[in-house]
Design an enzyme around this catalytic site. Structure first.
Site: not given
Length: 174
Positions: A118-120
């Site tokens: 996931i993009c964090l």
């Protein structure tokens, strides 16, 4: 923490902060850090259960505590969507946050990297860097995965990218 909603702020203040700055290559000091990680995760899990907000299960899947697996779920329109969760502790941990992976959602959203990571980067990584080494796995779940699920799952469901497990079995039976 200014600009955060009161619920997030309250939750975050109840998750114990960690004190040991150690990564997987640090031997006995890593074992101490791992104990702190477990205490923090247990406190976060108990808090979630007491607030009727239970939404994940994880555990270390190797004795060194460098590989973690489990499940996370999100309730949308009164339906529970469950996903496999996995991540590795980077060798530069805790300076580098773990990259949380939801392999079932790989390629279904733009807010994800190859392999279901996931993009964090924009919101969470600067926060992690500012709070190193006090933040741990529980904080990554609270401030990284939880908001990501809240933002992405409704969009994925509404766009038809993911289906509820009952919908999927019904459509295959007909």
């Amino acid at each position: 923490m200014e600009g955060w909603d009161p619920n997030t702020k309250s939750t975050l203040t109840q998750i114990p902060l960690l004190t040991t700055k150690a990564g997987p290559r640090d031997g006995a000091v890593w074992t101490q850090r791992l104990k702190e990680e477990y205490k923090s995760l247990i406190a976060y899990t108990q808090m979630n259960k007491s607030n009727d907000n239970d939404w994940f299960r994880i555990s270390a899947s190797n004795p060194e505590g460098t590989r973690w697996t489990g499940k996370c779920w999100y309730v949308h329109n009164l339906l529970k969507y469950e996903f496999d969760l996995q991540f590795d502790i980077p060798v530069t941990y805790p300076s580098t946050a773990p990259e949380l992976e939801l392999p079932q959602l790989d390629g279904k959203t733009q807010k994800m990297y190859r392999g279901g990571k996931i993009c964090l980067t924009v919101h969470f990584k600067p926060l992690w860097a500012k709070n190193c080494p006090r933040f741990g796995i529980a904080h990554a779940l609270c401030l990284g995965l939880a908001p990501w699920l809240a933002a992405e799952v409704p969009i994925l469901v509404d766009s038809g990218m993911i289906k509820h497990k009952d919908d999927a079995t019904t459509s295959t039976e007909t």
